[in-house]
Design a protein around this motif. Sequence first.
Motif, PDB file in Angstrom:
ATOM      1  N   VAL A 111      16.527  23.635 -26.119  1.00  0.00           N
ATOM      2  CA  VAL A 111      15.738  24.107 -25.000  1.00  0.00           C
ATOM      3  C   VAL A 111      16.133  23.345 -23.747  1.00  0.00           C
ATOM      4  N   ALA A 112      16.472  24.069 -22.723  1.00  0.00           N
ATOM      5  CA  ALA A 112      16.838  23.456 -21.452  1.00  0.00           C
ATOM      6  C   ALA A 112      15.593  23.235 -20.601  1.00  0.00           C
ATOM      7  N   GLY A 113      15.715  22.359 -19.604  1.00  0.00           N
ATOM      8  CA  GLY A 113      14.611  22.112 -18.682  1.00  0.00           C
ATOM      9  C   GLY A 113      14.323  23.336 -17.840  1.00  0.00           C
ATOM     10  N   ALA A 114      13.223  23.323 -17.154  1.00  0.00           N
ATOM     11  CA  ALA A 114      12.794  24.472 -16.352  1.00  0.00           C
ATOM     12  C   ALA A 114      13.845  24.867 -15.317  1.00  0.00           C
ATOM     13  N   ALA A 115      14.528  23.871 -14.742  1.00  0.00           N
ATOM     14  CA  ALA A 115      15.517  24.169 -13.712  1.00  0.00           C
ATOM     15  C   ALA A 115      16.898  24.437 -14.300  1.00  0.00           C
ATOM     16  N   GLY A 116      17.070  24.222 -15.585  1.00  0.00           N
ATOM     17  CA  GLY A 116      18.375  24.355 -16.227  1.00  0.00           C
ATOM     18  C   GLY A 116      18.662  25.773 -16.662  1.00  0.00           C
ATOM     19  N   PRO A 117      19.791  25.949 -17.336  1.00  0.00           N
ATOM     20  CA  PRO A 117      20.161  27.274 -17.835  1.00  0.00           C
ATOM     21  C   PRO A 117      19.236  27.701 -18.965  1.00  0.00           C
ATOM     22  N   PRO A 118      19.267  28.971 -19.342  1.00  0.00           N
ATOM     23  CA  PRO A 118      18.406  29.443 -20.425  1.00  0.00           C
ATOM     24  C   PRO A 118      18.728  28.740 -21.745  1.00  0.00           C
ATOM     25  N   ALA A 119      17.776  28.752 -22.644  1.00  0.00           N
ATOM     26  CA  ALA A 119      17.940  28.116 -23.946  1.00  0.00           C
ATOM     27  C   ALA A 119      19.084  28.766 -24.715  1.00  0.00           C
ATOM     28  N   VAL A 120      19.773  27.957 -25.491  1.00  0.00           N
ATOM     29  CA  VAL A 120      20.901  28.425 -26.282  1.00  0.00           C
ATOM     30  C   VAL A 120      20.587  28.160 -27.751  1.00  0.00           C
ATOM     31  N   ALA A 121      20.728  29.180 -28.580  1.00  0.00           N
ATOM     32  CA  ALA A 121      20.495  29.014 -30.015  1.00  0.00           C
ATOM     33  C   ALA A 121      21.796  28.641 -30.700  1.00  0.00           C
ATOM     34  N   ARG A 122      21.737  27.783 -31.707  1.00  0.00           N
ATOM     35  CA  ARG A 122      22.905  27.446 -32.502  1.00  0.00           C
ATOM     36  C   ARG A 122      22.463  27.151 -33.925  1.00  0.00           C
ATOM     37  N   GLN A 123      23.410  27.120 -34.819  1.00  0.00           N
ATOM     38  CA  GLN A 123      23.103  26.848 -36.212  1.00  0.00           C
ATOM     39  C   GLN A 123      23.132  25.350 -36.464  1.00  0.00           C
ATOM     40  N   SER A 124      22.169  24.848 -37.190  1.00  0.00           N
ATOM     41  CA  SER A 124      22.183  23.490 -37.697  1.00  0.00           C
ATOM     42  C   SER A 124      22.442  23.600 -39.189  1.00  0.00           C
ATOM     43  N   VAL A 125      23.358  22.808 -39.683  1.00  0.00           N
ATOM     44  CA  VAL A 125      23.784  22.920 -41.067  1.00  0.00           C
ATOM     45  C   VAL A 125      22.904  22.041 -41.947  1.00  0.00           C
ATOM     46  N   SER A 126      22.525  22.541 -43.093  1.00  0.00           N
ATOM     47  CA  SER A 126      21.663  21.779 -43.997  1.00  0.00           C
ATOM     48  C   SER A 126      22.413  20.612 -44.627  1.00  0.00           C
ATOM     49  N   ASP A 127      21.649  19.647 -45.107  1.00  0.00           N
ATOM     50  CA  ASP A 127      22.222  18.506 -45.811  1.00  0.00           C
ATOM     51  C   ASP A 127      23.011  18.948 -47.040  1.00  0.00           C
ATOM     52  N   LEU A 128      22.566  20.007 -47.695  1.00  0.00           N
ATOM     53  CA  LEU A 128      23.269  20.506 -48.877  1.00  0.00           C
ATOM     54  C   LEU A 128      24.715  20.884 -48.541  1.00  0.00           C
ATOM     55  N   VAL A 129      24.911  21.543 -47.420  1.00  0.00           N
ATOM     56  CA  VAL A 129      26.263  21.942 -47.020  1.00  0.00           C
ATOM     57  C   VAL A 129      27.095  20.704 -46.706  1.00  0.00           C
ATOM     58  N   TRP A 130      26.519  19.732 -45.973  1.00  0.00           N
ATOM     59  CA  TRP A 130      27.254  18.501 -45.667  1.00  0.00           C
ATOM     60  C   TRP A 130      27.602  17.742 -46.948  1.00  0.00           C
ATOM     61  N   ASP A 131      26.684  17.713 -47.910  1.00  0.00           N
ATOM     62  CA  ASP A 131      26.957  17.032 -49.177  1.00  0.00           C
ATOM     63  C   ASP A 131      28.078  17.727 -49.945  1.00  0.00           C
ATOM     64  N   ARG A 132      28.082  19.053 -49.924  1.00  0.00           N
ATOM     65  CA  ARG A 132      29.156  19.796 -50.602  1.00  0.00           C
ATOM     66  C   ARG A 132      30.497  19.537 -49.914  1.00  0.00           C
ATOM     67  N   LEU A 133      30.479  19.461 -48.584  1.00  0.00           N
ATOM     68  CA  LEU A 133      31.704  19.158 -47.855  1.00  0.00           C
ATOM     69  C   LEU A 133      32.191  17.751 -48.200  1.00  0.00           C
ATOM     70  N   ALA A 134      31.273  16.790 -48.242  1.00  0.00           N
ATOM     71  CA  ALA A 134      31.643  15.416 -48.604  1.00  0.00           C
ATOM     72  C   ALA A 134      32.140  15.340 -50.040  1.00  0.00           C
ATOM     73  N   ASP A 135      31.546  16.123 -50.939  1.00  0.00           N
ATOM     74  CA  ASP A 135      32.032  16.157 -52.325  1.00  0.00           C
ATOM     75  C   ASP A 135      33.498  16.567 -52.368  1.00  0.00           C
ATOM     76  N   CYS A 136      33.855  17.533 -51.546  1.00  0.00           N
ATOM     77  CA  CYS A 136      35.232  18.012 -51.495  1.00  0.00           C
ATOM     78  C   CYS A 136      36.143  17.001 -50.779  1.00  0.00           C
ATOM     79  N   GLU A 137      35.708  16.500 -49.637  1.00  0.00           N
ATOM     80  CA  GLU A 137      36.540  15.620 -48.817  1.00  0.00           C
ATOM     81  C   GLU A 137      36.757  14.242 -49.439  1.00  0.00           C
ATOM     82  N   SER A 138      35.704  13.669 -50.027  1.00  0.00           N
ATOM     83  CA  SER A 138      35.763  12.260 -50.452  1.00  0.00           C
ATOM     84  C   SER A 138      35.119  12.011 -51.809  1.00  0.00           C
ATOM     85  N   SER A 139      34.965  13.038 -52.595  1.00  0.00           N
ATOM     86  CA  SER A 139      34.236  12.941 -53.862  1.00  0.00           C
ATOM     87  C   SER A 139      32.810  12.436 -53.641  1.00  0.00           C
ATOM     88  N   GLY A 140      32.268  12.743 -52.461  1.00  0.00           N
ATOM     89  CA  GLY A 140      30.887  12.371 -52.153  1.00  0.00           C
ATOM     90  C   GLY A 140      30.693  10.911 -51.805  1.00  0.00           C
TER      91      GLY A 140
END
Length: 120
Positions: free
Chosen positions: A23-52
């Motif tokens: 959420v931007a401030g009142a004088a700023g640009p409009p709010a921008v939506a984006r995806q936040s990745v769950s811990d499960l996805v990060w853990d799966r990525l770490a499992d692949c990258e570094s064996s967790g």
Amino acid sequence: MRIPRSYRRALIVFGLLLPTVVVAGAAGPPAVARQSVSDLVWDRLADCESSGDWQADTGNGYYGGLQIWPPTWREAGGLRYADRPDRASRVQQIAVGEEILRRQGWNAWGWCARQIGMLE
């Protein structure tokens, strides 16, 4: 293992890929939506990258659970946590991973991102 497109959609629907709103401030640009990745996805990525192993230092020039290159760590703001990814906590590495994802997309983790179904 590749996550089928329909399963990725289910991850989003069931909150494993969590939508957030910046959420931007009142004088700023409009709010921008984006995806936040769950811990499960990060853990799966770490499992692949570094064996967790979130403190991985294998001598290949990449560090931590997400195998982040030190210049990328610096550019994404990692120095506020530690001088290298392997010296930061899991939560801190994920925070920097979110910034890397915002800047570079899943291609930053190409092969493993494909393996867990985040890239086609």
